[in-house]
Design a protein around this motif. Structure first.
Motif, short mmCIF file in Angstrom:
data_model
loop_
_atom_site.label_atom_id
_atom_site.label_comp_id
_atom_site.label_asym_id
_atom_site.label_seq_id
_atom_site.Cartn_x
_atom_site.Cartn_y
_atom_site.Cartn_z
N HIS A 18 0.89 -1.14 -0.09
CA HIS A 18 -0.02 -0.04 -0.13
C HIS A 18 0.79 1.07 -0.02
O HIS A 18 1.63 1.56 1.07
N GLU A 19 0.77 2.06 -1.10
CA GLU A 19 1.60 3.22 -1.24
C GLU A 19 0.80 4.48 -1.36
O GLU A 19 -0.23 4.36 -1.71
N THR A 20 1.57 5.51 -0.57
CA THR A 20 0.80 6.92 -0.46
C THR A 20 1.76 7.79 -1.18
O THR A 20 2.79 7.91 -0.80
N ASP A 80 6.62 1.74 2.09
CA ASP A 80 5.51 1.64 2.17
C ASP A 80 4.84 0.34 3.02
O ASP A 80 5.71 -0.45 3.52
N ARG A 116 -6.74 -1.81 3.10
CA ARG A 116 -6.12 -1.00 4.09
C ARG A 116 -6.17 -1.46 5.49
O ARG A 116 -5.38 -1.35 6.27
N THR A 173 -2.97 7.31 -3.71
CA THR A 173 -2.73 6.24 -3.39
C THR A 173 -2.85 4.93 -4.21
O THR A 173 -3.63 5.00 -5.43
#
Length: 185
Positions: free
Chosen positions: A44-46, A76, A84, A168
């Motif tokens: 999970h990337e922001t 990440d 999430r 995201t």
């Protein structure tokens, strides 16, 4: 059957058996008796905001139309599912360097998967390789690890599967790792 055909028949039988065993291992479950382990997780990337987990830290000296010489970092989340709220089991930490004169065409990546919970908690996997674009499945080499992954080798398949918000994305990773008995100690 002629006596001279027997060695050929035995060779073909051995070859067929080997291919069947390898195929079973590649499609196998979480762990099989040949040491090949399949690990299926989600990154999970922001990109922006106070909780950004990926950023460019150096732009290309050649300007906005090139990635050559650029550098970025990622930290990440690794989770067991695409949602999430699924269990957090580690961090996907690393650097990427722009190696192509064309924008977005080539990066060298060095990633460490740091497992903080679950079956592999306290262990790491090191992954390296090119990122030749941002579409489709990206393959990188597993080049080692620590803890349960001591002396590990293999490959990782990485694919973006969703973009829940403009800031995201969620990436699916499938790791195929040859485990070494040294990782059991």
């Amino acid at each position: 059957m002629a006596p001279s055909s027997l060695p050929h028949l035995l060779f073909l039988l051995a070859l067929t058996s080997s291919v069947a065993v390898l195929a079973a291992g590649a499609a196998g479950s979480e762990d099989d008796h040949h040491g090949l382990t399949h690990i299926h997780l989600y990154v999970h990337e922001t990109y922006t905001g106070a909780n950004a987990t990926a950023t460019a830290v150096l732009q290309s000296p050649l300007g906005a139309n090139s990635s050559f010489g650029s550098m970025g970092v990622v930290d990440d989340e690794i989770r067991v599912g695409p949602d999430r709220s699924s269990q957090l089991v580690g961090r996907y930490q690393g650097v990427f360097f722009g190696t192509s004169l064309e924008l977005g065409k080539g990066y060298l990546t060095s990633i460490t998967l740091v497992f903080t919970a679950g079956e592999y908690g306290g262990s790491t996997l090191s992954v390296q390789g090119p990122l030749l674009g941002f579409t489709g499945t990206i393959e990188r080499a597993v080049v080692g690890g620590t803890g349960k992954f001591r002396l590990a080798r293999g490959y990782m398949l990485f694919k973006m599967i969703s973009k829940p918000t403009p800031e995201t994305d969620v990436n699916e990773i499938n790791l195929f790792v040859l485990m070494h008995p040294a990782g059991k100690y």
